[in-house]
Design an enzyme around this catalytic site. Sequence first.
Site, PDB file in Angstrom:
ATOM      1  N   LYS A 111      72.649 -55.520  14.256  1.00 38.91           N
ATOM      2  CA  LYS A 111      71.951 -54.281  14.632  1.00 38.91           C
ATOM      3  C   LYS A 111      70.664 -54.148  13.832  1.00 38.91           C
ATOM      4  O   LYS A 111      69.593 -53.886  14.384  1.00 38.91           O
ATOM      5  CB  LYS A 111      72.855 -53.088  14.352  1.00 38.91           C
ATOM      6  CG  LYS A 111      72.152 -51.740  14.390  1.00 38.91           C
ATOM      7  CD  LYS A 111      73.097 -50.564  14.188  1.00 38.91           C
ATOM      8  CE  LYS A 111      73.377 -50.300  12.749  1.00 38.91           C
ATOM      9  NZ  LYS A 111      72.319 -49.594  12.015  1.00 38.91           N
ATOM     10  N   ASN A 112      70.763 -54.361  12.507  1.00 37.96           N
ATOM     11  CA  ASN A 112      69.617 -54.084  11.640  1.00 37.96           C
ATOM     12  C   ASN A 112      68.568 -55.191  11.632  1.00 37.96           C
ATOM     13  O   ASN A 112      67.552 -55.062  10.967  1.00 37.96           O
ATOM     14  CB  ASN A 112      70.090 -53.759  10.220  1.00 37.96           C
ATOM     15  CG  ASN A 112      70.784 -52.414  10.166  1.00 37.96           C
ATOM     16  OD1 ASN A 112      70.700 -51.628  11.118  1.00 37.96           O
ATOM     17  ND2 ASN A 112      71.499 -52.144   9.103  1.00 37.96           N
ATOM     18  N   ARG A 136      66.992 -43.102  13.722  1.00 39.49           N
ATOM     19  CA  ARG A 136      66.239 -43.209  12.467  1.00 39.49           C
ATOM     20  C   ARG A 136      65.281 -44.397  12.547  1.00 39.49           C
ATOM     21  O   ARG A 136      64.135 -44.322  12.111  1.00 39.49           O
ATOM     22  CB  ARG A 136      67.236 -43.377  11.308  1.00 39.49           C
ATOM     23  CG  ARG A 136      66.711 -44.097  10.083  1.00 39.49           C
ATOM     24  CD  ARG A 136      66.040 -43.223   9.090  1.00 39.49           C
ATOM     25  NE  ARG A 136      65.362 -44.009   8.062  1.00 39.49           N
ATOM     26  CZ  ARG A 136      64.542 -43.463   7.172  1.00 39.49           C
ATOM     27  NH1 ARG A 136      64.314 -42.168   7.185  1.00 39.49           N
ATOM     28  NH2 ARG A 136      63.936 -44.207   6.257  1.00 39.49           N
ATOM     29  N   CYS A 147      70.228 -40.860  11.728  1.00 43.46           N
ATOM     30  CA  CYS A 147      71.218 -41.135  10.698  1.00 43.46           C
ATOM     31  C   CYS A 147      71.305 -39.952   9.710  1.00 43.46           C
ATOM     32  O   CYS A 147      70.290 -39.435   9.275  1.00 43.46           O
ATOM     33  CB  CYS A 147      70.782 -42.377   9.920  1.00 43.46           C
ATOM     34  SG  CYS A 147      72.163 -43.352   9.377  1.00 43.46           S
ATOM     35  N   ARG A 185      66.376 -38.159   5.364  1.00 44.87           N
ATOM     36  CA  ARG A 185      65.890 -39.537   5.151  1.00 44.87           C
ATOM     37  C   ARG A 185      64.364 -39.535   5.002  1.00 44.87           C
ATOM     38  O   ARG A 185      63.641 -39.538   5.994  1.00 44.87           O
ATOM     39  CB  ARG A 185      66.334 -40.450   6.300  1.00 44.87           C
ATOM     40  CG  ARG A 185      67.843 -40.591   6.413  1.00 44.87           C
ATOM     41  CD  ARG A 185      68.463 -41.464   5.339  1.00 44.87           C
ATOM     42  NE  ARG A 185      68.137 -42.877   5.476  1.00 44.87           N
ATOM     43  CZ  ARG A 185      68.746 -43.692   6.331  1.00 44.87           C
ATOM     44  NH1 ARG A 185      69.661 -43.233   7.144  1.00 44.87           N
ATOM     45  NH2 ARG A 185      68.417 -44.963   6.376  1.00 44.87           N
ATOM     46  N   ILE A 214      72.598 -46.020  -3.617  1.00 43.53           N
ATOM     47  CA  ILE A 214      71.488 -45.968  -2.652  1.00 43.53           C
ATOM     48  C   ILE A 214      71.396 -44.607  -1.965  1.00 43.53           C
ATOM     49  O   ILE A 214      70.327 -44.013  -1.880  1.00 43.53           O
ATOM     50  CB  ILE A 214      71.652 -47.075  -1.569  1.00 43.53           C
ATOM     51  CG1 ILE A 214      71.857 -48.441  -2.208  1.00 43.53           C
ATOM     52  CG2 ILE A 214      70.468 -47.050  -0.596  1.00 43.53           C
ATOM     53  CD1 ILE A 214      70.637 -49.134  -2.722  1.00 43.53           C
TER      54      ILE A 214
HETATM   55  C1  EPZ Z   1      68.225 -49.899   5.938  1.00 46.36           C
HETATM   56  O1  EPZ Z   1      67.941 -48.524   5.918  1.00 46.36           O
HETATM   57  C2  EPZ Z   1      69.389 -50.046   6.894  1.00 46.36           C
HETATM   58  N1  EPZ Z   1      68.996 -49.573   8.220  1.00 46.36           N
HETATM   59  C3  EPZ Z   1      70.566 -49.228   6.386  1.00 46.36           C
HETATM   60  O2  EPZ Z   1      71.664 -49.446   7.263  1.00 46.36           O
HETATM   61  C4  EPZ Z   1      70.935 -49.733   4.995  1.00 46.36           C
HETATM   62  O3  EPZ Z   1      71.991 -48.947   4.498  1.00 46.36           O
HETATM   63  C5  EPZ Z   1      69.713 -49.608   4.080  1.00 46.36           C
HETATM   64  O4  EPZ Z   1      68.618 -50.343   4.638  1.00 46.36           O
HETATM   65  C6  EPZ Z   1      69.979 -50.120   2.691  1.00 46.36           C
HETATM   66  O5  EPZ Z   1      70.405 -51.435   2.750  1.00 46.36           O
HETATM   67  C7  EPZ Z   1      68.254 -50.368   9.015  1.00 46.36           C
HETATM   68  O6  EPZ Z   1      67.885 -51.476   8.662  1.00 46.36           O
HETATM   69  C8  EPZ Z   1      67.909 -49.822  10.371  1.00 46.36           C
HETATM   70  P1  EPZ Z   1      65.986 -47.862   2.641  1.00 46.36           P
HETATM   71  P2  EPZ Z   1      66.553 -47.994   5.325  1.00 46.36           P
HETATM   72  O7  EPZ Z   1      64.610 -47.483   3.055  1.00 46.36           O
HETATM   73  O8  EPZ Z   1      65.548 -49.053   5.322  1.00 46.36           O
HETATM   74  C9  EPZ Z   1      64.930 -44.085   0.021  1.00 46.36           C
HETATM   75  C10 EPZ Z   1      73.385 -48.737   8.673  1.00 46.36           C
HETATM   76  O9  EPZ Z   1      74.454 -48.153   8.462  1.00 46.36           O
HETATM   77  N2  EPZ Z   1      63.646 -43.984   0.738  1.00 46.36           N
HETATM   78  O10 EPZ Z   1      66.221 -49.225   2.070  1.00 46.36           O
HETATM   79  O11 EPZ Z   1      66.235 -46.707   5.994  1.00 46.36           O
HETATM   80  C11 EPZ Z   1      66.125 -43.782   0.913  1.00 46.36           C
HETATM   81  O12 EPZ Z   1      66.362 -42.385   0.981  1.00 46.36           O
HETATM   82  C12 EPZ Z   1      72.127 -48.292   7.998  1.00 46.36           C
HETATM   83  O13 EPZ Z   1      73.250 -49.737   9.451  1.00 46.36           O
HETATM   84  C13 EPZ Z   1      62.718 -43.050   0.299  1.00 46.36           C
HETATM   85  O14 EPZ Z   1      62.956 -42.305  -0.653  1.00 46.36           O
HETATM   86  O15 EPZ Z   1      66.977 -47.702   3.837  1.00 46.36           O
HETATM   87  C14 EPZ Z   1      67.248 -44.518   0.205  1.00 46.36           C
HETATM   88  O16 EPZ Z   1      67.763 -43.707  -0.825  1.00 46.36           O
HETATM   89  C15 EPZ Z   1      72.372 -47.083   7.111  1.00 46.36           C
HETATM   90  N3  EPZ Z   1      61.529 -42.947   0.944  1.00 46.36           N
HETATM   91  C16 EPZ Z   1      66.543 -45.728  -0.411  1.00 46.36           C
HETATM   92  O17 EPZ Z   1      65.129 -45.449  -0.354  1.00 46.36           O
HETATM   93  C17 EPZ Z   1      61.219 -43.742   2.015  1.00 46.36           C
HETATM   94  O18 EPZ Z   1      60.099 -43.620   2.545  1.00 46.36           O
HETATM   95  C18 EPZ Z   1      66.773 -47.015   0.323  1.00 46.36           C
HETATM   96  O19 EPZ Z   1      66.529 -46.742   1.672  1.00 46.36           O
HETATM   97  C19 EPZ Z   1      62.190 -44.677   2.458  1.00 46.36           C
HETATM   98  C20 EPZ Z   1      63.397 -44.781   1.795  1.00 46.36           C
END
Ligand code: EPZ
Length: 419
Positions: free
Chosen positions: A22-23, A92, A116, A123, A328
């Site tokens: 998916k991702n 998302r 999400c 988010r 995370i």
């Molecule tokens: C990706 O989310 C995945 N989704 C998530 O999978 C996965 O849990 C996550 O990476 C961590 O591995 C997809 O790839 C579509 P992040 P992403 O940006 O990229 C903070 C699932 O269940 N952050 O790495 O959105 C955020 O709040 C999903 O398949 C900011 O603060 O996650 C988090 O605490 C869930 N500002 C941390 O960074 C921003 O602008 C990591 O989030 C962006 C993120």
Amino acid sequence: MPKYIIQGGKSLAGTIAVKGAKNAALKIIPASLLSTEPLTITNLPAIEDIDRSLELISALGVKVDRTADTCHLDTANITTIELDHGLANKLRASIMFVAPLLARFNEARFPHPGGCVIGAGTRPIDIFLEGFQALGAELIMEEHFYHLRAKHLIGTEYFFPIVSVTGTESLLMAAVLAKGKTVLKNAAMEPEIVALANHLNNVGAKITGAGSPVIVIEGVDKISGGEITIMPDRIEAGTFAILAAAAKTKIVITNCRPDHLESLLSIFRHIGVPFETTSDTLTIKPAKQILPYNIKTHEYPGFPTDLQSPYTVLMTQAKGSSIIHETIYDRRLLFTDMLTQMGANIIMCDPHRVVVNGPTQLRGRKLTSPDLRAGISMIIAGLIAEGITEIDNIYQIDRGYEQIASRLRSLGADIKQTD
Ligand code: EPZ
């Protein structure tokens, strides 16, 4: 509201094939916009999130021709640079369309992404906005939209204040058509990022360092169309491995990449779960006794946050105490309340840490799936519990796991969907 009804305690065994990730697919689909030439994608999972993503790209003017797990995208005539508000609110990952629109048309308009529910507030996307401005885009805040525009994106050096998977993928895509060189530092290293970079290089991009903390992108004038096969879903594979361990049964997981699951498999060695691997199969065998082992979720190659909730269910069956530290996301441990209702002995130390004491016999309950990974964890809990478990809000499961009920039935599970 559709529900899953599970009769727990059935003995499970057999073989299950992993679907496309998916991702990975949620980035490859938007990346097709970087080219005016068509892209053919195979091994697409048939899940709600992919349906939403294809609806979004179709609303931008792309011709979508989908049969089974194959999709042909004709991106020659894009009719708007604005993401459909209603559709973007359901996903998302709608934010993944911003970078290619900005890179190809120097403009993009989009609402705050919905979908999400985990993570701080709704988010945040501050890193995306900061990164696009670092590449030379101007941000105009409108009432319901973010509006980005640029004369042309210019290569830059950007250090991620937080490691962000989709943040890394977005700036990588934007930099592909930017003028000059971009250096991304403190980049995420997930296998899906490597798959995206390899695909873009195959169609003419110049990206080095994907999979390491420093990614260098030399901007090019254009990239071509082509074809790509989506990589196996490592989170789905890890989820099935944890199910096998929790059910203390032998399950052969095929069409997977065990080399993407080294963190989980290293934990399996510590907790006494036997397994065997080939390049594309993972066989889990019954453990005599599951031992407790503390985990701390971490960006790849550390323990994936998306496997934290299934692992927490597994630790309810371990003989002893374990600490689960979710670093995370802010809300990803809230689902443990439902495990407690099922009889688990879990102490919430703070929003990021729980102590799990086991083993406990779980009992079936009526539950609601708050998010994708908690939802599949409740299915695992229901499968090993005594009695009947009912799970509603199963959209939150179907959006990430294709045909999950029928695939689990092929392993002997007693799970059915009622509407
Ligand atoms: C990706 O989310 C995945 N989704 C998530 O999978 C996965 O849990 C996550 O990476 C961590 O591995 C997809 O790839 C579509 P992040 P992403 O940006 O990229 C903070 C699932 O269940 N952050 O790495 O959105 C955020 O709040 C999903 O398949 C900011 O603060 O996650 C988090 O605490 C869930 N500002 C941390 O960074 C921003 O602008 C990591 O989030 C962006 C993120």
